[in-house]
Design a protein around this motif. Structure first.
Motif, PDB file in Angstrom:
ATOM      1  N   UNK A   1       0.833  -1.202   0.000  1.00 58.08           N
ATOM      2  CA  UNK A   1       0.000   0.000   0.000  1.00 58.08           C
ATOM      3  C   UNK A   1       0.869   1.254   0.000  1.00 58.08           C
ATOM      4  N   UNK A   2       1.951   1.257   0.772  1.00 62.47           N
ATOM      5  CA  UNK A   2       2.854   2.413   0.809  1.00 62.47           C
ATOM      6  C   UNK A   2       3.487   2.646  -0.559  1.00 62.47           C
ATOM      7  N   UNK A   3       3.908   1.580  -1.210  1.00 63.78           N
ATOM      8  CA  UNK A   3       4.517   1.709  -2.535  1.00 63.78           C
ATOM      9  C   UNK A   3       3.503   2.211  -3.553  1.00 63.78           C
ATOM     10  N   UNK A   4       2.274   1.705  -3.456  1.00 63.15           N
ATOM     11  CA  UNK A   4       1.233   2.161  -4.369  1.00 63.15           C
ATOM     12  C   UNK A   4       0.903   3.634  -4.125  1.00 63.15           C
TER      13      UNK A   4
ATOM     14  N   UNK B   1       3.447   5.930  -5.632  1.00 60.52           N
ATOM     15  CA  UNK B   1       3.317   5.986  -7.088  1.00 60.52           C
ATOM     16  C   UNK B   1       2.086   6.784  -7.522  1.00 60.52           C
ATOM     17  N   UNK B   2       0.978   6.595  -6.822  1.00 58.24           N
ATOM     18  CA  UNK B   2      -0.289   7.205  -7.242  1.00 58.24           C
ATOM     19  C   UNK B   2      -0.432   8.634  -6.714  1.00 58.24           C
ATOM     20  N   UNK B   3      -0.096   8.842  -5.441  1.00 60.46           N
ATOM     21  CA  UNK B   3      -0.319  10.137  -4.815  1.00 60.46           C
ATOM     22  C   UNK B   3       0.853  11.092  -4.965  1.00 60.46           C
TER      23      UNK B   3
ATOM     24  N   UNK C   1      -3.601  11.806   3.682  1.00 59.39           N
ATOM     25  CA  UNK C   1      -3.003  12.490   2.531  1.00 59.39           C
ATOM     26  C   UNK C   1      -4.064  12.960   1.536  1.00 59.39           C
ATOM     27  N   UNK C   2      -5.153  12.224   1.460  1.00 55.16           N
ATOM     28  CA  UNK C   2      -6.239  12.584   0.537  1.00 55.16           C
ATOM     29  C   UNK C   2      -7.166  13.653   1.107  1.00 55.16           C
ATOM     30  N   UNK C   3      -6.958  14.027   2.369  1.00 54.35           N
ATOM     31  CA  UNK C   3      -7.817  15.029   2.989  1.00 54.35           C
ATOM     32  C   UNK C   3      -9.178  14.496   3.379  1.00 54.35           C
ATOM     33  N   UNK C   4      -9.274  13.187   3.545  1.00 54.54           N
ATOM     34  CA  UNK C   4     -10.534  12.573   3.946  1.00 54.54           C
ATOM     35  C   UNK C   4     -10.608  12.533   5.471  1.00 54.54           C
ATOM     36  N   UNK C   5     -11.687  11.978   5.998  1.00 51.12           N
ATOM     37  CA  UNK C   5     -11.883  11.999   7.445  1.00 51.12           C
ATOM     38  C   UNK C   5     -11.358  10.724   8.106  1.00 51.12           C
TER      39      UNK C   5
END
Length: 222
Positions: free
Chosen positions: A98-101, A104-106, A137-141
């Motif tokens: 998940x960290x690697x993804x 790459x994505x974010x 990181x996505x600013x979600x809750x």
């Protein structure tokens, strides 16, 4: 849409390889039908909420404060409460992926600092921590992060049950719907808890996970 993407059961972190102890529970006759399956998944979700779920909230709040030290503390709190090898393997393998993804994505984010700590050997890299950092990181809750954590576990186990048991796919979805209805109550239960309050006492879960290590026939990695 970000919640849907990062809460999707096909997220490429390897969840399909694991059953969270369900395979041994079926082999040992603890889970035999829809009723016992629902009870087993419900127990797993309660255990997850009061242990990994607390760490999710702690890591999420630490990420908002840009405090890598507290993030690593929450990471070790998860790893130290995994009593058997297979559960530790599951959480760190999925966490690193998940960290690697996320990197790459974010792009550069708090996930990048955490991944660097994992690569240095300064953090174990547990999956619930990764979920918290991605959602921060996505600013979600934090409620979103907790809900996705709980849903992901339930979805993993329900998907595994369809490969392990004689179970109608509609019954599987009905179980998923019912067990997920507890997520809000679980969140309220642990929202004010600290990592010192983490508790994962569920002996049968630990026993079946340990039994899986010596199983001669295995479909899943745990």
């Amino acid at each position: 849409m970000r919640v849907l993407q990062f809460g999707d059961s096909v997220l490429p972190v390897g969840a399909f390889s694991f059953s969270n102890g369900l395979e041994s529970a079926v082999q040992l006759g603890i889970v035999q039908d829809t009723a016992t399956l629902e009870q087993f998944i419900g127990t797993a979700l309660h255990q997850a909420a009061t242990s990994d779920g607390i760490a999710v909230l702690a890591a999420f709040r630490a990420a908002r404060d840009d405090d890598l030290g507290r993030i690593v503390d929450a990471d070790f709190a998860v790893a130290n409460r995994k009593l058997n090898e297979e559960m530790r393997t599951m959480t760190v393998r999925m966490g690193r992926k998940l960290a690697e993804m996320a990197e790459h994505v974010l792009g550069p984010s708090v996930c990048s600092s955490w991944l660097a700590a994992i690569r240095r050997g300064d953090a174990p890299g547990c999956f619930p921590i990764g979920q918290a950092l991605v959602f921060s990181s996505l600013g979600l809750s934090e409620q979103d992060a907790f809900a996705v954590h709980q849903y992901g576990l339930a979805s993993m186990m329900v998907a595994a049950s369809l490969r392990l048991m004689r179970l109608h796919y509609l019954d599987a979805q009905a179980i998923l719907f019912r067990v997920n209805s507890e997520a809000e109550a679980h969140y309220k239960q642990i929202a004010s808890a600290s990592i010192d309050d983490m508790a994962a006492f569920a002996p049968v879960m630990d026993i079946v996970a340990s039994a899986h290590v010596k199983a001669t026939v295995r479909m899943f990695m745990n």
